[in-house]
Design an enzyme around this catalytic site. Structure first.
Site, PDB file in Angstrom:
ATOM      1  N   GLU A  84      -6.004   7.568  -9.309  1.00  0.00           N
ATOM      2  CA  GLU A  84      -5.091   8.459 -10.027  1.00  0.00           C
ATOM      3  C   GLU A  84      -4.843   7.992 -11.452  1.00  0.00           C
ATOM      4  O   GLU A  84      -3.714   7.967 -11.925  1.00  0.00           O
ATOM      5  CB  GLU A  84      -3.765   8.582  -9.264  1.00  0.00           C
ATOM      6  CG  GLU A  84      -3.944   9.158  -7.878  1.00  0.00           C
ATOM      7  CD  GLU A  84      -2.628   9.475  -7.166  1.00  0.00           C
ATOM      8  OE1 GLU A  84      -1.683   8.705  -7.322  1.00  0.00           O
ATOM      9  OE2 GLU A  84      -2.586  10.498  -6.462  1.00  0.00           O
ATOM     10  N   ASP A  95      -2.780  11.539   2.405  1.00  0.00           N
ATOM     11  CA  ASP A  95      -1.647  11.056   1.622  1.00  0.00           C
ATOM     12  C   ASP A  95      -0.310  11.380   2.281  1.00  0.00           C
ATOM     13  O   ASP A  95       0.388  12.285   1.841  1.00  0.00           O
ATOM     14  CB  ASP A  95      -1.701  11.695   0.220  1.00  0.00           C
ATOM     15  CG  ASP A  95      -0.766  11.013  -0.760  1.00  0.00           C
ATOM     16  OD1 ASP A  95      -0.197   9.973  -0.393  1.00  0.00           O
ATOM     17  OD2 ASP A  95      -0.627  11.512  -1.882  1.00  0.00           O
ATOM     18  N   GLU A 144       8.270  12.092   0.835  1.00  0.00           N
ATOM     19  CA  GLU A 144       7.695  12.860  -0.272  1.00  0.00           C
ATOM     20  C   GLU A 144       7.206  14.239   0.167  1.00  0.00           C
ATOM     21  O   GLU A 144       7.461  15.244  -0.499  1.00  0.00           O
ATOM     22  CB  GLU A 144       6.532  12.050  -0.874  1.00  0.00           C
ATOM     23  CG  GLU A 144       5.739  12.811  -1.905  1.00  0.00           C
ATOM     24  CD  GLU A 144       4.586  11.994  -2.475  1.00  0.00           C
ATOM     25  OE1 GLU A 144       4.424  10.819  -2.086  1.00  0.00           O
ATOM     26  OE2 GLU A 144       3.839  12.538  -3.306  1.00  0.00           O
TER      27      GLU A 144
END
Ligand code: BDP
Length: 698
Positions: free
Chosen positions: A301, A374, A402
């Site tokens: 990332e 993820d 998240e």
């Protein structure tokens, strides 16, 4: 008579006022700050037993800071449980023996009650080291908090794995990446001069569940943590936490030699780079002799890494490992995916790391997320577990939610982690067995909010993470019982009703968000709320449409041989269990298979109808949690009752929103009618598409 009555009345009035005062006091304390360490006064037979036992914490006079902390905690806990300060003599002694010569895992302990000649009991907490004693003290207090008879306590425990860590994604400016509980708990501005008392309560909470390592900063790391300015701040924290058995680690930025070291390169093979990291490690050890080591996110990332210099992950990790020497550990993350080219994203970590098996230095650990994508509401376990037998590997879980609604409602994560830990890898071990020689890290969900985690029930996830890292064999049910009893109420009716709600809450979130193996359908960037329609982002794998692959004909990601063949990364026995959509566990159906909307599922319904019934099941589960919570009011203090009720009201809305927006989008593709009697989405697809959340935290 009159005088007598008025005296009685006055006494009664003062008692009532006192009770009110105490209740008021209790109410102000019931904001969640005390976590599971409330030590609420025992009642009924549990109280009688403890009163009769009459515990006396024997002052050892030991200078060891962990022993002192253990004694302090025992006194604090017993004061709460008894409702008064424990006696100083004449009762049953609680004795700490923190150097009992035993061997075994660091942190192991025994707690046992013995009968003495004088007829009184004696409770001995023994361990090979003082941190073991501290763990023993906390374990004893947990037992007593849950109403166990002190005279029959008998515990012999050892941590299942050496590293039980929290990873904070906290930034130096006080923001927290994917944090939903306010600002960072670390006050870098006032450190080192000021140490907030929160840092001690944080350490107590961690020690009580056996957490023994803390990475204080975000994996998207600021190089500031490697500057002279931060050294005394880090030292102050490490010194404060040492008595609690917690070692401090930092995340490091691979290009720090350039950014704060003034070098022209961060090439791991360049001598000046090696020397710079060695010097940094030296300074850290000088300030913090038990400094834990570095956590690294590299070439993922957009983060810098060894591949920027055409070096491998192993070369990068080993250079840092050499800088730390055998005193510290490099924890290298396997969460990588390429910024160019196109392979199924869930295959990339395996492809990059599997060939490096056996190439990492002994003090390097590869940290692998629970699933290959993820931190989704449900993922199959990561295929790297068990596939690199010559590499030390630990598991990374995400405590902060998240992708699971962030900090609203009730989503108890122990069942998610258990699902992964208990999974057989097909390489002769379960995931838990693969990581037991090493450890487990959880991305923390703490923040500056008074209740620490932004939502009362998210405390349970912090608790459950620690307990599972201590012992992955514990059941989700047992952990929930412990947490509920310590945190809210030990009333058996309350526990009986609340624990099943918690246990089913994770499946509920899967059902209303991403049922049947769907994944990554969350809004871009903030990951809050549904956005299955998003298909225009630069990188293909940033788009929810990349994962759902839905069109007029069908839905799902073909990861069999006819598709990306990610299935082939699993051991054959495991791959076989997912190869056939007709026999596999349909919880992962669309993760592995692309199927027509008319596909007949195991329930006999078409895929389309089954999908809708799962969304409905999720919505109904949240409705039922909210209803049940209302009936629990008599057991819960007002402040937390209202707090949870309003959080559940938000979760009810979110569940409907997920169902309705998802159905509206799928219908725009397949034009199928809803099964008879089904409620149509409340709004049009364009309504959902237009929603924006510029102020979403995290
Ligand atoms: C993703 C998060 C991102 C993290 C990344 C990571 O969206 O904020 O930086 O994982 O784990 O889940 O590195």
């Amino acid at each position: 008579m009159m005088r007598g009555r008025s005296l009685v009345n006055r006494i009664a009035a003062s008692i009532a006022a006192l009770a009110l005062l105490m209740a008021g006091h209790a109410a102000t304390a019931e904001d969640g700050y005390a976590l599971w360490l409330r030590y609420a006064p025992l009642t009924g037979s549990a109280k009688e037993r403890l009163d009769q036992f009459n515990p006396v914490v024997v002052q050892t006079g030991e200078a060891d800071p962990s022993v002192k902390v253990a004694e302090e905690e025992l006194r604090r806990g017993l004061t709460g449980l008894l409702g008064h300060v424990p006696a100083s003599s004449g009762g049953s002694p609680i004795v700490l023996a923190c150097n009992d010569g035993s061997s075994g895992a660091r942190g192991h302990f025994n707690v046992a009650a013995h009968q003495q000649a004088n007829g009184r009991s004696l409770l001995a907490i023994s361990a090979a080291d003082s941190v073991g004693c501290l763990y023993g003290a906390f374990a004893l207090l947990r037992e007593l908090s849950l109403g166990r008879d002190p005279a029959t306590v008998e515990l012999a425990q050892a941590p299942a794995m050496p590293l039980r860590m929290l990873d904070h994604w906290d930034n130096p400016d006080g923001t927290v990446e994917r944090g939903y509980a306010g600002r960072s708990i670390f006050d870098w501005w006032h450190l080192p001069e000021e140490l907030s008392p929160r840092m001690i309560d944080y350490a107590r909470a961690n020690a009580s569940i056996g957490i023994n390592g803390v990475v204080v900063n975000n994996v998207n790391a600021s190089p500031l943590f490697l500057t002279e300015r931060y050294l005394p701040k880090l030292k102050r924290l490490a010194d404060a936490w040492r008595p609690y058995g917690i070692r401090l680690y930092i995340s490091v930025r691979f290009s720090a030699p350039i950014e704060v070291g003034g070098l022209k390169t961060a090439d791991p093979l360049a001598p000046q780079v090696k020397a710079w990291w060695k010097a940094q490690a030296g300074k850290l050890y000088q300030a913090i002799p038990d400094f834990g080591g570095f956590l690294v996110k590299a070439n993922s990332e957009g983060q810098p890494g060894p591949q920027d210099y055409h070096r491998t992950h192993a070369q990068g990790a080993n250079m840092l490992a050499a800088a730390l020497g055998n005193r510290g550990t490099v924890i290298w993350r396997a969460f990588v995916y390429a910024s160019s080219g196109e392979t199924d994203r869930v295959k990339q970590a395996y492809e990059e790391f599997k060939p490096l098996d056996g190439k990492f230095a002994p003090n390097v650990i590869l940290q692998v997320k629970n699933g290959p994508l993820d931190f989704q509401p449900r993922e199959p376990f990561h295929p790297l577990f068990g596939a690199m037998p010559h590499t030390r590997m630990m598991l990374e879980a995400q405590i902060t939610r998240e992708y699971l609604g962030q900090a609203t409602g009730i989503v108890y994560l122990a069942p998610l982690w258990k699902e992964v830990l208990d999974a057989p890898t097909g390489h002769g071990a379960t995931v838990a067995q693969v990581i037991e020689p090493t450890g487990m890290a959880g991305v923390a969900n703490t923040g500056s909010d008074r209740d620490w985690t932004g939502d009362q029930f998210d405390q349970a996830n912090w608790y459950a993470f620690g307990r599972l890292a201590w012992s992955p064999a514990l059941s989700s049910d047992q952990i929930a019982r412990e947490w509920v009893g310590q945190t809210f109420s030990r009333n058996p009716n309350f526990v009986r009703q609340l624990v099943p709600m918690m246990l089913s809450s994770r499946q509920a979130v899967v059902d209303y968000m991403t049922p049947l193996g769907l994944a990554h359908q969350m809004g871009t960037g903030h990951h809050y709320g549904p956005a299955p329609w998003v298909c225009t982002l630069d990188r293909p794998e940033w788009n929810p449409c990349y994962y759902n692959r839905a069109d007029a004909e069908g839905i799902g990601f073909d990861r069999t041989r006819s598709g990306s063949d990610a299935l082939a990364q699993y051991a054959p026995s495991v791959a076989a269990q997912w190869a056939d959509p007709r026999t596999m566990d349909e919880n992962d159906l669309l993760w592995f298979h692309h199927l027509p909307w008319s596909y007949r599922t195991q329930s006999g319904k078409s895929l389309w109808d089954e999908l809708i019934s799962r969304y409905d099941r999720g919505v109904a589960a949240v409705d039922s949690m909210a209803r049940e919570w209302q009936t629990l009011q008599p057991y819960v203090d007002h402040e937390r009752f209202v707090d949870v009720a309003s959080s559940l009201a938000i979760q009810r809305k979110e569940a409907r929103w997920w169902r309705d927006a998802s159905i509206a989008y799928w219908q725009s593709l397949n034009h199928l009618p809803l099964p008879a009697g089904e409620r149509p989405p409340e709004h049009s697809l364009s309504y959902y598409e237009a929603l924006e959340f510029p102020d979403a935290p995290g």
